[in-house]
Design a protein around this motif. Sequence first.
Motif, mmCIF file in Angstrom:
data_model
loop_
_atom_site.group_PDB
_atom_site.id
_atom_site.type_symbol
_atom_site.label_atom_id
_atom_site.label_comp_id
_atom_site.label_asym_id
_atom_site.label_seq_id
_atom_site.Cartn_x
_atom_site.Cartn_y
_atom_site.Cartn_z
ATOM 1 N N GLN A 174 -2.289 -47.019 24.000
ATOM 2 C CA GLN A 174 -1.977 -46.733 22.595
ATOM 3 C C GLN A 174 -2.972 -45.736 22.020
ATOM 4 O O GLN A 174 -2.598 -44.802 21.308
ATOM 5 N N ARG A 175 -4.243 -45.936 22.319
ATOM 6 C CA ARG A 175 -5.278 -45.030 21.815
ATOM 7 C C ARG A 175 -5.077 -43.620 22.372
ATOM 8 O O ARG A 175 -5.174 -42.628 21.639
ATOM 9 N N ARG A 176 -4.827 -43.526 23.679
ATOM 10 C CA ARG A 176 -4.625 -42.215 24.301
ATOM 11 C C ARG A 176 -3.459 -41.473 23.648
ATOM 12 O O ARG A 176 -3.557 -40.285 23.343
ATOM 13 N N ASN A 177 -2.357 -42.194 23.458
ATOM 14 C CA ASN A 177 -1.176 -41.559 22.865
ATOM 15 C C ASN A 177 -1.448 -41.095 21.441
ATOM 16 O O ASN A 177 -1.007 -40.010 21.033
ATOM 17 N N ASN A 178 -2.159 -41.909 20.687
ATOM 18 C CA ASN A 178 -2.450 -41.526 19.300
ATOM 19 C C ASN A 178 -3.387 -40.329 19.232
ATOM 20 O O ASN A 178 -3.256 -39.484 18.342
ATOM 21 N N VAL A 179 -4.325 -40.248 20.172
ATOM 22 C CA VAL A 179 -5.208 -39.080 20.220
ATOM 23 C C VAL A 179 -4.420 -37.850 20.645
ATOM 24 O O VAL A 179 -4.566 -36.763 20.068
ATOM 25 N N LYS A 180 -3.577 -38.002 21.643
ATOM 26 C CA LYS A 180 -2.794 -36.865 22.130
ATOM 27 C C LYS A 180 -1.820 -36.343 21.075
ATOM 28 O O LYS A 180 -1.549 -35.145 21.000
ATOM 29 N N LYS A 181 -1.308 -37.253 20.263
ATOM 30 C CA LYS A 181 -0.398 -36.849 19.179
ATOM 31 C C LYS A 181 -1.155 -36.497 17.908
ATOM 32 O O LYS A 181 -0.550 -36.141 16.907
ATOM 33 N N ARG A 182 -2.455 -36.629 17.943
ATOM 34 C CA ARG A 182 -3.345 -36.346 16.816
ATOM 35 C C ARG A 182 -3.106 -37.271 15.630
ATOM 36 O O ARG A 182 -3.440 -36.944 14.495
ATOM 37 N N LYS A 183 -2.539 -38.437 15.914
ATOM 38 C CA LYS A 183 -2.483 -39.464 14.871
ATOM 39 C C LYS A 183 -3.869 -40.031 14.638
ATOM 40 O O LYS A 183 -4.200 -40.462 13.543
ATOM 41 N N GLU A 184 -4.660 -40.069 15.703
ATOM 42 C CA GLU A 184 -6.069 -40.440 15.594
ATOM 43 C C GLU A 184 -6.876 -39.158 15.699
ATOM 44 O O GLU A 184 -6.845 -38.468 16.724
ATOM 45 N N LYS A 185 -7.574 -38.834 14.643
ATOM 46 C CA LYS A 185 -8.249 -37.547 14.541
ATOM 47 C C LYS A 185 -9.667 -37.630 15.092
ATOM 48 O O LYS A 185 -10.427 -38.546 14.743
ATOM 49 N N ILE A 237 7.533 -26.940 17.370
ATOM 50 C CA ILE A 237 6.213 -27.562 17.320
ATOM 51 C C ILE A 237 5.954 -27.994 15.885
ATOM 52 O O ILE A 237 6.024 -27.187 14.960
ATOM 53 N N HIS A 238 5.660 -29.272 15.722
ATOM 54 C CA HIS A 238 5.494 -29.816 14.371
ATOM 55 C C HIS A 238 4.515 -30.975 14.402
ATOM 56 O O HIS A 238 3.948 -31.309 15.463
ATOM 57 N N ILE A 239 4.336 -31.624 13.278
ATOM 58 C CA ILE A 239 3.336 -32.673 13.153
ATOM 59 C C ILE A 239 3.624 -33.867 14.060
ATOM 60 O O ILE A 239 2.735 -34.616 14.443
ATOM 61 N N GLY A 240 4.876 -34.041 14.440
ATOM 62 C CA GLY A 240 5.234 -35.147 15.325
ATOM 63 C C GLY A 240 5.144 -34.807 16.799
ATOM 64 O O GLY A 240 5.368 -35.666 17.658
ATOM 65 N N SER A 241 4.826 -33.556 17.130
ATOM 66 C CA SER A 241 4.734 -33.141 18.533
ATOM 67 C C SER A 241 3.515 -33.758 19.208
ATOM 68 O O SER A 241 2.485 -33.986 18.575
ATOM 69 N N ASN A 242 3.645 -34.015 20.490
ATOM 70 C CA ASN A 242 2.515 -34.479 21.285
ATOM 71 C C ASN A 242 1.664 -33.259 21.625
ATOM 72 O O ASN A 242 1.997 -32.461 22.493
ATOM 73 N N CYS A 243 0.550 -33.123 20.901
ATOM 74 C CA CYS A 243 -0.290 -31.933 21.037
ATOM 75 C C CYS A 243 -0.769 -31.749 22.474
ATOM 76 O O CYS A 243 -0.671 -30.650 23.039
#
Length: 681
Positions: free
Chosen positions: A432-443, A658-664
């Motif tokens: 969960q943490r990895r995904n949130n970092v990759k999606k930049r939900k966790e900054k 590419i938008h805010i919901g994209s997996n960066c």
Amino acid sequence: MSDISAMKQQSFPIPSFEEWKQEVEKSLKGKPFEKLYSTTYENITIKPIYTRQDIESLAHVEQYPGFPGYVRGTKPNGYIREPWKVSQEISASSPTEWNEIVKHDLERGQTEIHIVLERLGFPVTSVDDIEAMFSGISLDKYSLRIDAGAQSLSFLALLAAYLQKQQIPFDAVRGTIGMDPVGALAEKGQLSTPLAALYDVMADVTKWTKENMQGVKTVIVRGEPYHNGGANAVQELAFAFATAVEYIRACLDRGLVIDAIAPQIHFSFAIGSNFFMEIAKLRAARLVWSNIVQAFGGSESSQKIAMHARTSYFTKTVYDPYVNMLRATAEAFAATIGGADSLHVSPFDEAIGRADEFSRRIARNTQLILLEEAHIANVIDPAGGSYYVETLTAQVAEEAWKLFQQIEEKGGIVKALQDGFIQAEVENVAEQRRNNVKKRKEKIVGTNFYANLAEEPVQKANENDEKQLSSLTLNEENVAQLQAGFGEKRWIETAIFMAVRRATAQEIEAALKADEASVSVKPIKQWRLAEPFEQLRKASEAHLEKHGARPTVHLINIGSIPNYKARADFITGFFEAGGIAVEKSKGVHSAEEAVSEAINAGGTHYVICGSDESYADIVPAIAKAFKQEKPNAKLYVAGKQPADVEQTFIEAGVDGFIHIGSNCYETIVSFMKEMGVALDV
């Protein structure tokens, strides 16, 4: 004057929760109130506001500090009479260098000598090493914190031999010289000595220190192996307490009583970035431990937990490392508000290499500022009475207790590790943490947000921390004598006796090993949140060094600056997080102009930036003309569009959005692969 007096007597009416909610709903302008709720990695729901009603059912809230339950602290006066220990971990390349560093830091505010043998930087082999390390240091003035890893017998024996040589009484030493075999097992996956033998040592050392070094604790229970694997606060507590119970049972089986073993256990917890969660974690730890020791029949005094805190390695970064100072400060603040007994603040360059004098000073002074300038020690349990913190404390304690009981039902911590239950629980949260970092939900500032590609890296000299032990020759006669003594169940006495006669730490460890196989488990991978993006940055830098330029994305900006700036800035930050340079352009007003700019740029990947209104007519025209001129190039649009609009753009030649919901992270990986960037550097 009378008017002022009258004003002082007046008070504002207290609004009800419903009145407050009505006002909030007005400000939300149609958005649901539930949008203000959030869920933590601990699966605890955080409300937007907490009131007295939330704590009315909590038993511990009205309790004073220093009383059983100990949520508000184990000492009635908190830090007022005795502040937390400034316990900075120190490493070096040799015993003499370590000695110089310790003396230097003790003179400048450090109050506890802290060693983690595995990260010390050199092997402690003999009494001569101990003598070089502690030369000129008054051990009666400073407490020790020695994290000895899976077994403490060899270090304790060498230290005792040194004390005898210097004619220093054993009882002058205070602090912790502790072992944590289960923590080492979770971290490494295997042990060189069977657990049963390590438990024998643990019990024997505990009995010996009770008679000879009354001020020394002998067992460390570390939560860091789980935290650094990605575990949440509840998991770190539950796994630590399950480990402590494993040690209690092992010592009880070997003749100790609960009031002899419980006070010998010193917990160590990592402090992460969720400020209030970490405060609640330490407060909950006191409550849960009190309940556990009470269940074993321990006295009120034995129910008091001893806690060391360490600012998180997991949250630190290699890039923009000076931001780590802010991270460590917030984490240290949480640790002291939570009531840690001692604290290590990680130097800002911890993820890069061994700390130097500057980074050690900043880390140490972080604690001193909290103590001397923020005056945290002047307030007993600053978080006490907070509706939010008290509620969160109770929730964390309840969830940790549930998970702890679940582990007990599975046969305890070792069985749960062997079955893979612990690893699966940690990995679930880590993913969960990895995904949130990759999606930049966790900054992560400076890494996946606000990356600075022009920053100068912090330079570290190449250091070889490998301990060259294999070249040391074992004296087989010493090993045989040690084994004979160990066979008679005289571990610490034999080890000290032989250390005085020049036996080495390696010979003591060799004598502990048995022919029977030790337990092995799948290790919990230790990592940092920033690592996925750091790997991309390294790949980009290697590409720059090899080809003379970073992988680059080119922007096609539509219209005037106000029309495209927001999305152009977003795309710039998005790709710079992975080390991809972004080539900007002036605004264009026609498809022909856009394609001409693209051809002149000579790139392979392009992103159109503008407003939704400006996209309608020009994007399809740009896409068609672009693909005719550059059929092998990739064309993207910045911003999420309605499904029908996206389909129209795709049919015209657009490759994606590419938008805010994209997996960066995944987007950058895809771009780099298409650009021929080697990712496995």
